[in-house]
Design a protein around this motif. Structure first.
Motif, PDB file in Angstrom:
ATOM      1  N   GLN A  38       0.822  -1.210   0.000  1.00  0.00           N
ATOM      2  CA  GLN A  38       0.000   0.000   0.000  1.00  0.00           C
ATOM      3  C   GLN A  38       0.856   1.262   0.000  1.00  0.00           C
ATOM      4  O   GLN A  38       0.664   2.162  -0.829  1.00  0.00           O
ATOM      5  N   LEU A  74      -0.993   6.282   7.089  1.00  0.00           N
ATOM      6  CA  LEU A  74      -1.477   4.937   7.359  1.00  0.00           C
ATOM      7  C   LEU A  74      -0.381   3.966   7.798  1.00  0.00           C
ATOM      8  O   LEU A  74      -0.625   3.106   8.648  1.00  0.00           O
ATOM      9  N   SER A 102      -8.153   3.415   5.564  1.00  0.00           N
ATOM     10  CA  SER A 102      -7.849   2.647   4.356  1.00  0.00           C
ATOM     11  C   SER A 102      -9.016   2.682   3.383  1.00  0.00           C
ATOM     12  O   SER A 102      -8.818   2.783   2.163  1.00  0.00           O
ATOM     13  N   CYS A 172      -4.710  -2.974  -2.115  1.00  0.00           N
ATOM     14  CA  CYS A 172      -5.269  -2.273  -0.944  1.00  0.00           C
ATOM     15  C   CYS A 172      -6.598  -2.888  -0.516  1.00  0.00           C
ATOM     16  O   CYS A 172      -6.876  -3.035   0.679  1.00  0.00           O
TER      17      CYS A 172
END
Length: 201
Positions: A38, A74, A102, A172
């Motif tokens: 990610q 994140l 997310s 993701c």
């Protein structure tokens, strides 16, 4: 008889706990590589989209800046939420916050992907921006026999960006699903433990 049934119940409960522990350990191992993918996708995407800013002095797109900031936030949040690799230091609220952010990140990336590559395709690429990129895309097109044709260059860049976004967003989404399964398993384990303690009382 009642004692035998209680022992049998305790045994089956311990087996379920052991199975869930193994399952959670596997999910934890899966979450880390997806978190790395990610942040890698976000960094590559940001560098690619910021090249026109550096080369032509274009304005920074608010959505691109937001995606980068959210992606950069994140990864440390992931490390904190999952106890820096130690399950005993996990923070359930931080894991939920990580999952929610997310979702927002995936949603923003998908909206950008849809607007620029599904609705407009190669037409969304500014010719001045395309020609200002480093010579690698142009060299690839020349090697493939397309010369310096601008239309083929736009298509190649559009295909590259689409492929990058599809792979990144897909990873993701899978990572988010793994986190969701992990959280659900943890919640179920807490419910069963609470139910078991009530029965003993």
């Amino acid at each position: 008889m009642a004692s035998f049934e209680t022992e049998q119940d305790d045994g089956s409960h311990r087996m379920r706990v052991a199975d869930r522990y193994k399952s959670n350990a596997k999910l934890r191992k899966l979450i880390r590589p997806f978190a790395i993918i990610q942040i890698t996708y976000i960094c590559v995407r940001t560098v690619w989209n910021m090249l026109p800013v550096a080369l032509l002095g274009d304005d920074i797109q608010v959505a691109d800046a937001l995606i980068f900031l959210l992606g950069a936030l994140l990864f440390p949040l992931y490390q904190y939420a999952f106890g820096f690799g130690r399950s005993q230091y996990e923070k359930s609220w931080a894991i939920k916050a990580y999952a929610i952010l997310s979702i927002l990140l995936i949603g923003e990336c998908f909206i950008r992907f849809w607007l620029y590559h599904v609705m407009f395709g190669p037409n969304a690429i500014d010719p001045d921006v395309a020609m200002a990129y480093p010579p690698i895309p142009k060299a690839v097109m020349y090697y493939l026999g397309y010369g310096n044709s601008a239309s083929y260059l736009f298509r190649a860049m559009d295909l590259f960006e689409k492929s990058m976004d599809v792979a990144g967003i897909g990873a993701c989404v899978v990572g988010l699903f793994v986190v969701k399964e992990y959280v659900s398993s943890q919640v179920e384990a807490k419910k069963q433990a609470a139910s078991k303690s009530k029965k003993r009382e």
